[in-house]
Design a protein around this motif. Structure first.
Motif, PDB file in Angstrom:
ATOM      1  N   SER A 179       0.833  -1.212   0.000  1.00 56.28           N
ATOM      2  CA  SER A 179       0.000   0.000   0.000  1.00 56.28           C
ATOM      3  C   SER A 179       0.861   1.253   0.000  1.00 56.28           C
ATOM      4  O   SER A 179       0.657   2.160  -0.812  1.00 56.28           O
ATOM      5  N   LEU A 180       1.817   1.306   0.926  1.00 59.75           N
ATOM      6  CA  LEU A 180       2.655   2.511   1.050  1.00 59.75           C
ATOM      7  C   LEU A 180       3.477   2.768  -0.212  1.00 59.75           C
ATOM      8  O   LEU A 180       3.702   3.918  -0.583  1.00 59.75           O
ATOM      9  N   ASN A 181       3.880   1.687  -0.882  1.00 63.23           N
ATOM     10  CA  ASN A 181       4.630   1.858  -2.131  1.00 63.23           C
ATOM     11  C   ASN A 181       3.807   2.545  -3.213  1.00 63.23           C
ATOM     12  O   ASN A 181       4.354   3.053  -4.190  1.00 63.23           O
ATOM     13  N   MET A 182       2.495   2.576  -3.054  1.00 60.41           N
ATOM     14  CA  MET A 182       1.605   3.195  -4.038  1.00 60.41           C
ATOM     15  C   MET A 182       1.181   4.601  -3.605  1.00 60.41           C
ATOM     16  O   MET A 182       0.427   5.261  -4.304  1.00 60.41           O
ATOM     17  N   LEU A 183       1.636   5.047  -2.430  1.00 64.80           N
ATOM     18  CA  LEU A 183       1.192   6.330  -1.890  1.00 64.80           C
ATOM     19  C   LEU A 183       2.318   7.357  -1.856  1.00 64.80           C
ATOM     20  O   LEU A 183       3.453   7.056  -2.175  1.00 64.80           O
ATOM     21  N   SER A 184       1.958   8.560  -1.440  1.00 63.27           N
ATOM     22  CA  SER A 184       2.901   9.681  -1.349  1.00 63.27           C
ATOM     23  C   SER A 184       2.649  10.442  -0.058  1.00 63.27           C
ATOM     24  O   SER A 184       1.612  10.269   0.589  1.00 63.27           O
ATOM     25  N   LYS A 185       3.585  11.307   0.286  1.00 56.79           N
ATOM     26  CA  LYS A 185       3.438  12.164   1.466  1.00 56.79           C
ATOM     27  C   LYS A 185       2.158  12.992   1.335  1.00 56.79           C
ATOM     28  O   LYS A 185       1.887  13.588   0.293  1.00 56.79           O
ATOM     29  N   GLY A 186       1.362  12.989   2.402  1.00 58.39           N
ATOM     30  CA  GLY A 186       0.112  13.733   2.412  1.00 58.39           C
ATOM     31  C   GLY A 186      -1.086  12.947   1.918  1.00 58.39           C
ATOM     32  O   GLY A 186      -2.217  13.413   2.012  1.00 58.39           O
ATOM     33  N   ALA A 187      -0.863  11.757   1.397  1.00 55.06           N
ATOM     34  CA  ALA A 187      -1.959  10.955   0.851  1.00 55.06           C
ATOM     35  C   ALA A 187      -2.847  10.416   1.972  1.00 55.06           C
ATOM     36  O   ALA A 187      -2.384  10.106   3.069  1.00 55.06           O
ATOM     37  N   LYS A 188      -4.134  10.306   1.648  1.00 57.18           N
ATOM     38  CA  LYS A 188      -5.086   9.591   2.480  1.00 57.18           C
ATOM     39  C   LYS A 188      -5.689   8.518   1.595  1.00 57.18           C
ATOM     40  O   LYS A 188      -6.052   8.790   0.436  1.00 57.18           O
ATOM     41  N   ALA A 189      -5.769   7.304   2.120  1.00 58.11           N
ATOM     42  CA  ALA A 189      -6.271   6.195   1.309  1.00 58.11           C
ATOM     43  C   ALA A 189      -6.972   5.171   2.192  1.00 58.11           C
ATOM     44  O   ALA A 189      -6.721   5.078   3.391  1.00 58.11           O
ATOM     45  N   ARG A 190      -7.841   4.417   1.550  1.00 56.04           N
ATOM     46  CA  ARG A 190      -8.453   3.241   2.174  1.00 56.04           C
ATOM     47  C   ARG A 190      -7.920   2.058   1.378  1.00 56.04           C
ATOM     48  O   ARG A 190      -8.057   2.012   0.159  1.00 56.04           O
ATOM     49  N   VAL A 191      -7.281   1.130   2.088  1.00 57.38           N
ATOM     50  CA  VAL A 191      -6.665  -0.006   1.410  1.00 57.38           C
ATOM     51  C   VAL A 191      -7.347  -1.304   1.837  1.00 57.38           C
ATOM     52  O   VAL A 191      -7.732  -1.470   2.994  1.00 57.38           O
ATOM     53  N   PHE A 192      -7.497  -2.187   0.862  1.00 58.97           N
ATOM     54  CA  PHE A 192      -8.175  -3.463   1.061  1.00 58.97           C
ATOM     55  C   PHE A 192      -7.125  -4.554   0.872  1.00 58.97           C
ATOM     56  O   PHE A 192      -6.680  -4.808  -0.245  1.00 58.97           O
ATOM     57  N   ILE A 193      -6.727  -5.159   1.992  1.00 59.15           N
ATOM     58  CA  ILE A 193      -5.569  -6.056   2.004  1.00 59.15           C
ATOM     59  C   ILE A 193      -6.017  -7.514   2.046  1.00 59.15           C
ATOM     60  O   ILE A 193      -6.740  -7.936   2.962  1.00 59.15           O
ATOM     61  N   PRO A 194      -5.584  -8.317   1.063  1.00 54.47           N
ATOM     62  CA  PRO A 194      -5.877  -9.746   1.092  1.00 54.47           C
ATOM     63  C   PRO A 194      -5.278 -10.394   2.336  1.00 54.47           C
ATOM     64  O   PRO A 194      -4.211  -9.990   2.808  1.00 54.47           O
ATOM     65  N   SER A 195      -5.962 -11.410   2.843  1.00 56.52           N
ATOM     66  CA  SER A 195      -5.486 -12.071   4.068  1.00 56.52           C
ATOM     67  C   SER A 195      -4.062 -12.596   3.926  1.00 56.52           C
ATOM     68  O   SER A 195      -3.292 -12.559   4.875  1.00 56.52           O
ATOM     69  N   ALA A 196      -3.723 -13.071   2.728  1.00 58.17           N
ATOM     70  CA  ALA A 196      -2.377 -13.619   2.500  1.00 58.17           C
ATOM     71  C   ALA A 196      -1.300 -12.549   2.650  1.00 58.17           C
ATOM     72  O   ALA A 196      -0.138 -12.871   2.903  1.00 58.17           O
ATOM     73  N   LEU A 197      -1.682 -11.277   2.521  1.00 57.61           N
ATOM     74  CA  LEU A 197      -0.730 -10.172   2.699  1.00 57.61           C
ATOM     75  C   LEU A 197      -0.917  -9.508   4.059  1.00 57.61           C
ATOM     76  O   LEU A 197      -0.297  -8.484   4.355  1.00 57.61           O
ATOM     77  N   GLY A 198      -1.815 -10.086   4.869  1.00 61.74           N
ATOM     78  CA  GLY A 198      -2.076  -9.586   6.209  1.00 61.74           C
ATOM     79  C   GLY A 198      -1.549 -10.567   7.240  1.00 61.74           C
ATOM     80  O   GLY A 198      -0.348 -10.839   7.295  1.00 61.74           O
ATOM     81  N   TYR A 199      -2.475 -11.150   8.010  1.00 62.46           N
ATOM     82  CA  TYR A 199      -2.074 -12.071   9.071  1.00 62.46           C
ATOM     83  C   TYR A 199      -2.244 -13.531   8.678  1.00 62.46           C
ATOM     84  O   TYR A 199      -2.023 -14.425   9.488  1.00 62.46           O
TER      85      TYR A 199
END
Length: 194
Positions: free
Chosen positions: A107-127
């Protein structure tokens, strides 16, 4: 970087079945909730950019963020903007040596300073299949509201980490003093002689 690319490719092969299941669930959630303005990271995180930022995050960035995490069912399990979770400081992520879930790095690799985002993370990339505590069951897809507050130099990040450690040590010492005071207060004043 080459070694990380190979590790990511192996991860994608190993987790393909779960990632495919996660993609279907997240896709259905996005459709049901009329969320269309998303971009997808290389590993499959859907990102709804609410406010674009300015300076792009790189692999060597140190990123200060505010966040709130919840399940797709809407159960909030952590936040650094809500005092009920016990921490209200911006969170520092070192992109060069991350100690967070893969979905955050994606997610962070797709963002920039000052960005606000809602990210939807697959379980395999979560816990993943182990989950995390009672709030995040195994194979649970996650939603994080993220705000990139600042990008820090390595020196700034180190200074902030040292300050945070000193603050934590101070809090531990204060807690220990309180416990000792309570212990003394509850001890009997004297032992009576027969």
């Amino acid at each position: 970087i080459e070694g990380q690319k190979k590790a990511d490719a192996k991860f994608l092969v190993d987790k393909k079945t779960q990632l495919d299941k996660d993609e279907k669930i997240i896709g259905e959630y996005l459709a049901k909730n009329n969320i269309t303005a998303t971009v997808k990271s290389p590993m499959g995180v859907h990102i709804q950019i609410l406010t674009p930022g300015t300076d792009k995050i790189t692999d060597s960035s140190n990123v200060k963020i505010n966040y709130t995490g919840q399940t797709l069912a809407g159960v909030v399990f952590d936040s650094n903007t809500d005092t009920k979770f016990g921490h209200k400081e911006p969170y520092l992520v070192s992109m060069g040596a991350p100690q967070v879930i893969k979905g955050w790095i994606e997610s962070l690799n797709m963002l920039s300073k000052g960005a606000k985002a809602r990210v939807f993370i697959p379980s395999a990339l979560g816990y993943g299949e182990q989950g995390n505590g009672s709030s995040i069951p195994p194979n649970e897809n996650l939603i994080f509201d993220m705000e990139v507050i600042d990008l820090l130099s390595p020196q700034q990040a180190q200074a902030e980490q040292m300050a945070a450690q000193q603050k934590q040590q101070q809090q531990m010492m204060e807690q220990q003093k309180k416990m000792e005071a309570l212990s003394k207060k509850s001890a009997p004043d004297s032992v009576k002689k027969n």
